[in-house]
Design a protein around this motif. Structure first.
Motif, PDB file in Angstrom:
ATOM      1  N   TYR A  27      12.794  39.665  31.776  1.00  0.00           N
ATOM      2  CA  TYR A  27      14.011  40.313  32.252  1.00  0.00           C
ATOM      3  C   TYR A  27      15.020  40.515  31.122  1.00  0.00           C
ATOM      4  O   TYR A  27      15.097  39.706  30.195  1.00  0.00           O
ATOM      5  N   PRO A  28      15.878  41.556  31.239  1.00  0.00           N
ATOM      6  CA  PRO A  28      16.967  41.722  30.278  1.00  0.00           C
ATOM      7  C   PRO A  28      18.047  40.674  30.535  1.00  0.00           C
ATOM      8  O   PRO A  28      18.398  40.399  31.682  1.00  0.00           O
ATOM      9  N   LEU A  29      18.571  40.075  29.481  1.00  0.00           N
ATOM     10  CA  LEU A  29      19.618  39.059  29.612  1.00  0.00           C
ATOM     11  C   LEU A  29      20.981  39.687  29.328  1.00  0.00           C
ATOM     12  O   LEU A  29      21.328  39.980  28.188  1.00  0.00           O
ATOM     13  N   GLY A  30      21.736  39.916  30.376  1.00  0.00           N
ATOM     14  CA  GLY A  30      23.056  40.499  30.231  1.00  0.00           C
ATOM     15  C   GLY A  30      24.083  39.480  29.784  1.00  0.00           C
ATOM     16  O   GLY A  30      23.891  38.267  29.880  1.00  0.00           O
ATOM     17  N   ASP A  31      25.214  39.996  29.302  1.00  0.00           N
ATOM     18  CA  ASP A  31      26.304  39.148  28.838  1.00  0.00           C
ATOM     19  C   ASP A  31      27.614  39.827  29.246  1.00  0.00           C
ATOM     20  O   ASP A  31      27.616  40.762  30.043  1.00  0.00           O
ATOM     21  N   VAL A  32      28.716  39.373  28.665  1.00  0.00           N
ATOM     22  CA  VAL A  32      30.025  39.911  29.021  1.00  0.00           C
ATOM     23  C   VAL A  32      30.089  41.421  28.810  1.00  0.00           C
ATOM     24  O   VAL A  32      30.653  42.159  29.630  1.00  0.00           O
ATOM     25  N   GLU A  33      29.464  41.910  27.725  1.00  0.00           N
ATOM     26  CA  GLU A  33      29.491  43.354  27.451  1.00  0.00           C
ATOM     27  C   GLU A  33      28.790  44.142  28.561  1.00  0.00           C
ATOM     28  O   GLU A  33      29.244  45.242  28.922  1.00  0.00           O
ATOM     29  N   ILE A  85      37.657  49.033  50.082  1.00  0.00           N
ATOM     30  CA  ILE A  85      38.512  48.185  49.260  1.00  0.00           C
ATOM     31  C   ILE A  85      38.448  48.550  47.779  1.00  0.00           C
ATOM     32  O   ILE A  85      39.386  48.316  47.038  1.00  0.00           O
ATOM     33  N   GLY A  86      37.324  49.142  47.332  1.00  0.00           N
ATOM     34  CA  GLY A  86      37.219  49.556  45.933  1.00  0.00           C
ATOM     35  C   GLY A  86      35.939  49.079  45.287  1.00  0.00           C
ATOM     36  O   GLY A  86      34.849  49.225  45.842  1.00  0.00           O
ATOM     37  N   VAL A  87      36.069  48.487  44.111  1.00  0.00           N
ATOM     38  CA  VAL A  87      34.915  47.945  43.380  1.00  0.00           C
ATOM     39  C   VAL A  87      34.662  46.523  43.855  1.00  0.00           C
ATOM     40  O   VAL A  87      35.559  45.673  43.810  1.00  0.00           O
ATOM     41  N   VAL A  88      33.447  46.263  44.304  1.00  0.00           N
ATOM     42  CA  VAL A  88      33.072  44.940  44.801  1.00  0.00           C
ATOM     43  C   VAL A  88      32.047  44.326  43.864  1.00  0.00           C
ATOM     44  O   VAL A  88      31.031  44.951  43.536  1.00  0.00           O
ATOM     45  N   ALA A  89      32.314  43.109  43.418  1.00  0.00           N
ATOM     46  CA  ALA A  89      31.340  42.342  42.636  1.00  0.00           C
ATOM     47  C   ALA A  89      30.586  41.413  43.576  1.00  0.00           C
ATOM     48  O   ALA A  89      31.191  40.768  44.436  1.00  0.00           O
ATOM     49  N   MET A  90      29.279  41.352  43.420  1.00  0.00           N
ATOM     50  CA  MET A  90      28.437  40.502  44.260  1.00  0.00           C
ATOM     51  C   MET A  90      27.597  39.582  43.392  1.00  0.00           C
ATOM     52  O   MET A  90      27.009  40.024  42.402  1.00  0.00           O
ATOM     53  N   ILE A  91      27.556  38.329  43.771  1.00  0.00           N
ATOM     54  CA  ILE A  91      26.720  37.334  43.092  1.00  0.00           C
ATOM     55  C   ILE A  91      25.827  36.701  44.142  1.00  0.00           C
ATOM     56  O   ILE A  91      26.313  36.104  45.109  1.00  0.00           O
ATOM     57  N   GLY A 130      28.911  36.291  35.600  1.00  0.00           N
ATOM     58  CA  GLY A 130      29.580  35.914  36.834  1.00  0.00           C
ATOM     59  C   GLY A 130      31.067  35.685  36.644  1.00  0.00           C
ATOM     60  O   GLY A 130      31.888  36.134  37.451  1.00  0.00           O
ATOM     61  N   GLN A 131      31.416  34.985  35.582  1.00  0.00           N
ATOM     62  CA  GLN A 131      32.826  34.722  35.296  1.00  0.00           C
ATOM     63  C   GLN A 131      33.595  36.017  35.069  1.00  0.00           C
ATOM     64  O   GLN A 131      34.710  36.190  35.562  1.00  0.00           O
ATOM     65  N   ARG A 132      32.990  36.951  34.326  1.00  0.00           N
ATOM     66  CA  ARG A 132      33.682  38.216  34.047  1.00  0.00           C
ATOM     67  C   ARG A 132      33.853  39.036  35.324  1.00  0.00           C
ATOM     68  O   ARG A 132      34.904  39.659  35.532  1.00  0.00           O
ATOM     69  N   PHE A 133      32.840  39.049  36.184  1.00  0.00           N
ATOM     70  CA  PHE A 133      32.972  39.724  37.467  1.00  0.00           C
ATOM     71  C   PHE A 133      34.160  39.162  38.253  1.00  0.00           C
ATOM     72  O   PHE A 133      34.947  39.900  38.840  1.00  0.00           O
ATOM     73  N   ALA A 134      34.270  37.826  38.272  1.00  0.00           N
ATOM     74  CA  ALA A 134      35.285  37.179  39.103  1.00  0.00           C
ATOM     75  C   ALA A 134      36.701  37.410  38.577  1.00  0.00           C
ATOM     76  O   ALA A 134      37.638  37.553  39.363  1.00  0.00           O
ATOM     77  N   GLU A 135      36.879  37.455  37.273  1.00  0.00           N
ATOM     78  CA  GLU A 135      38.223  37.518  36.707  1.00  0.00           C
ATOM     79  C   GLU A 135      38.696  38.923  36.373  1.00  0.00           C
ATOM     80  O   GLU A 135      39.887  39.132  36.113  1.00  0.00           O
ATOM     81  N   HIS A 136      37.824  39.917  36.394  1.00  0.00           N
ATOM     82  CA  HIS A 136      38.175  41.246  35.883  1.00  0.00           C
ATOM     83  C   HIS A 136      39.176  41.951  36.796  1.00  0.00           C
ATOM     84  O   HIS A 136      39.031  41.985  38.017  1.00  0.00           O
ATOM     85  N   ASP A 137      40.195  42.556  36.197  1.00  0.00           N
ATOM     86  CA  ASP A 137      41.237  43.238  36.964  1.00  0.00           C
ATOM     87  C   ASP A 137      40.739  44.495  37.667  1.00  0.00           C
ATOM     88  O   ASP A 137      41.363  44.952  38.645  1.00  0.00           O
ATOM     89  N   ASP A 138      39.660  45.094  37.183  1.00  0.00           N
ATOM     90  CA  ASP A 138      39.142  46.312  37.810  1.00  0.00           C
ATOM     91  C   ASP A 138      38.195  46.030  38.963  1.00  0.00           C
ATOM     92  O   ASP A 138      37.671  46.965  39.573  1.00  0.00           O
ATOM     93  N   VAL A 139      37.968  44.771  39.259  1.00  0.00           N
ATOM     94  CA  VAL A 139      37.190  44.376  40.438  1.00  0.00           C
ATOM     95  C   VAL A 139      38.164  44.047  41.557  1.00  0.00           C
ATOM     96  O   VAL A 139      39.069  43.222  41.390  1.00  0.00           O
ATOM     97  N   THR A 166      34.971  27.507  41.802  1.00  0.00           N
ATOM     98  CA  THR A 166      35.149  28.107  40.477  1.00  0.00           C
ATOM     99  C   THR A 166      35.387  29.607  40.590  1.00  0.00           C
ATOM    100  O   THR A 166      36.243  30.174  39.903  1.00  0.00           O
ATOM    101  N   VAL A 167      34.615  30.257  41.460  1.00  0.00           N
ATOM    102  CA  VAL A 167      34.785  31.702  41.673  1.00  0.00           C
ATOM    103  C   VAL A 167      36.184  32.002  42.191  1.00  0.00           C
ATOM    104  O   VAL A 167      36.852  32.935  41.729  1.00  0.00           O
ATOM    105  N   SER A 168      36.665  31.208  43.139  1.00  0.00           N
ATOM    106  CA  SER A 168      38.006  31.426  43.697  1.00  0.00           C
ATOM    107  C   SER A 168      39.079  31.282  42.630  1.00  0.00           C
ATOM    108  O   SER A 168      40.032  32.078  42.578  1.00  0.00           O
ATOM    109  N   ARG A 169      38.927  30.273  41.790  1.00  0.00           N
ATOM    110  CA  ARG A 169      39.928  30.082  40.730  1.00  0.00           C
ATOM    111  C   ARG A 169      39.917  31.257  39.761  1.00  0.00           C
ATOM    112  O   ARG A 169      40.972  31.753  39.351  1.00  0.00           O
ATOM    113  N   ALA A 170      38.727  31.725  39.380  1.00  0.00           N
ATOM    114  CA  ALA A 170      38.629  32.837  38.433  1.00  0.00           C
ATOM    115  C   ALA A 170      39.175  34.126  39.040  1.00  0.00           C
ATOM    116  O   ALA A 170      39.754  34.965  38.340  1.00  0.00           O
ATOM    117  N   ALA A 171      39.010  34.294  40.353  1.00  0.00           N
ATOM    118  CA  ALA A 171      39.448  35.524  41.022  1.00  0.00           C
ATOM    119  C   ALA A 171      40.947  35.564  41.263  1.00  0.00           C
ATOM    120  O   ALA A 171      41.495  36.613  41.623  1.00  0.00           O
TER     121      ALA A 171
END
Length: 504
Positions: free
Chosen positions: A47-53, A154-160, A224-233, A247-252
């Protein structure tokens, strides 16, 4: 154990790509990783290993698709037709997707096939909901006013999504967000990403616009962290442990995005003396050993009336001895493998602690010796008391804690004495007892004389530390919307705030 494990020469290593802005490809870094089957001990995916980018690219694509793309502006009918075409693709490829989930997670193939049938049904139900979403027109605002209460995506939804039900939990979230008109970024668990990445390939040619669904695989502390904290989500929907949910709630909280959480459970089945003992025993064994106990809905606590406890335990031992454990690819298998070594060690730790506290194993409580993989014997623990860790915390393994009660109030008290509130059940032929339990048990779902029966029409979710929000049912699409009030005035403005210049 069942028959020997499948001939390893039949297991192929499949290579996958991620999906961003309608294009399949590698991660930004080009890094990849592999996954071994927990049952067979051989590599089953690359599998491809994604990162923050990669997370940033996925979010940017979803943001463009929502702000300027076609999907949120389509009619409900148009979105419904696309979702039905996706359901067709799932049905056509169900066997392949089920095999991927069985190999990567260790779940029995027969169970994975059932989950794919359920997933298809969820997509078809959501397709209908795309045409059913509606607002309200209040009728009592006066002759000069018309009020509209609209529901907008609602807009852009991040799912984990988690590793234990890779495809069906994707299907409890994604089609409902799409039905509402949202765009999505999705991260499956790095332990079981195969069916989700294969699904990304199946989206081509369905009519889903580029950027509407974006899928990348990475770790929770990066993607996951970037999804939770990003302003465009605008919203994040997470299924996993209660600890990670916090942790997700705190980041969001950074941009106060909406958070939907489906978390852990310590779910009780109450068995009364007047119950159908045969049916209840079968359901208890199913409830705790289904998916090797690696299930937020696992009924890992049995609370049985003391007068029938010995007889019921004996019946449980008889049934447990007949539960087929073995190769997940064998259609006869009911209990497969444990996901990884950490989880297996965690299970063993709870057993050791319970035995030190005075509980005793009626059966199981041991690793199974196999030629490959990680397997744990279905385990019944008697003499458990409510204060023991094994009775309060989520073991996430094939382990049943057996507790007893004398009165229904006592049983409900034991059942509610936990931080969780996902599901609960009662077995009784007394309607008054059933209604009392249904009202007093603190859980998002209560089953009466059944366990884990589920329907796309019924909402699912927990209370307390089992989560917030609901998936499935007509309520699920509403989770992915915001309400907007629109007021129209007819005729001249009657009440002037600034006095007329001619007045006085």
């Amino acid at each position: 154990m069942n028959a020997p494990l499948t001939d390893l020469s039949r297991i192929e290593v499949r290579r996958y790509e991620q999906l961003i802005d309608g294009k399949l490809g590698e991660s930004v870094s080009g890094k990849r990783f592999t996954r071994e089957s927990p049952a067979h001990g051989v590599t089953v995916g690359d599998y491809p290993l994604g990162d923050v980018e990669d997370a940033e690219a996925a979010i940017a694509a979803a943001r463009r698709a929502f702000d300027r793309g076609d999907w949120p502006r389509m009619s409900g009918k148009e979105r419904s037709l696309v979702l039905d075409r996706i359901a067709d693709r799932i049905a056509e490829n169900a066997e392949e997707l089920a095999r991927m989930d069985a190999l990567e997670s260790g779940k029995p193939i027969s169970q994975a096939r059932g989950e794919l049938q359920g997933a298809e049904d969820l997509w078809r139900f959501a397709a209908g909901q795309a045409r059913s979403l509606h607002g309200i027109v209040p009728s009592g605002l006066g002759e000069h006013m018309l009020g509209l209460i609209e529901r907008e995506p609602i807009g852009v939804v991040a799912m984990i999504t988690p590793w234990n039900f890779p495809f069906v939990i994707l299907s409890q979230k994604l089609p409902f967000a799409l039905a509402a008109g949202c765009t999505v970024v999705l991260k499956p668990s790095e332990l079981t990403p195969g069916s989700t990445l294969r699904f990304a390939e199946l989206l081509e040619g369905t009519g889903l616009p580029d950027g509407t669904v974006n899928i990348t695989v990475g770790y929770g502390n990066t993607v996951g962290q970037r999804f939770a904290e990003h302003d465009d989500v605008d919203m994040i929907s997470f299924t996993g442990s209660t600890e990670v949910g916090r942790t997700v709630s705190r980041a969001a909280a950074g941009n106060l995005k909406k958070v939907a959480l489906e978390l852990g459970g310590k779910n009780p089945q109450i068995v009364c003396a007047d119950a159908d003992i045969e049916a209840a025993a079968d359901a208890v064994v199913f409830g705790v050993f289904f998916n090797v106990g690696q299930c937020c809905n696992s009924s890992s606590r049995l609370i049985v009336e003391r007068s029938v406890a010995d007889r019921f335990q004996q019946k449980l031992e008889e049934l447990t001895a007949r539960v087929p454990v073995g190769d997940p690819l064998d259609p006869e298998t009911k209990v497969g493998a444990i996901i990884n070594e950490d989880q297996l060690s965690k299970i063993e730790g709870y057993i050791t602690s319970a035995e030190k506290d005075g509980a005793r194993a009626l059966c199981g409580a041991r690793r199974l010796k196999t030629e490959a993989g990680r397997f744990y014997a279905p385990t019944l623990m008697a003499g458990v008391t409510p204060e023991m860790a094994i009775a309060r915390e989520e073991v996430f393994g094939p382990v049943l804690s057996i507790l007893t009660f004398d009165t229904l109030d006592e049983a409900i008290g034991i059942a509610n004495d936990t931080q969780y509130g996902l599901s609960a059940g009662i077995w009784t032929n007394d309607h008054d007892r059933a209604l009392t339990a249904a009202r007093d048990l603190r859980a998002g779902t209560v089953w009466v004389n059944c366990w884990m029966d589920g329907f796309a029409e019924m909402p699912f979710g927990g209370v307390r530390q089992s989560g917030q929000g609901r998936e499935q049912g007509a309520q699920a699409i509403e989770e992915f919307t915001e309400m907007k009030s629109v007021l129209f005035h007819r005729g001249p403005r009657a009440d002037r705030w600034v006095p007329d210049a001619k007045a006085g």
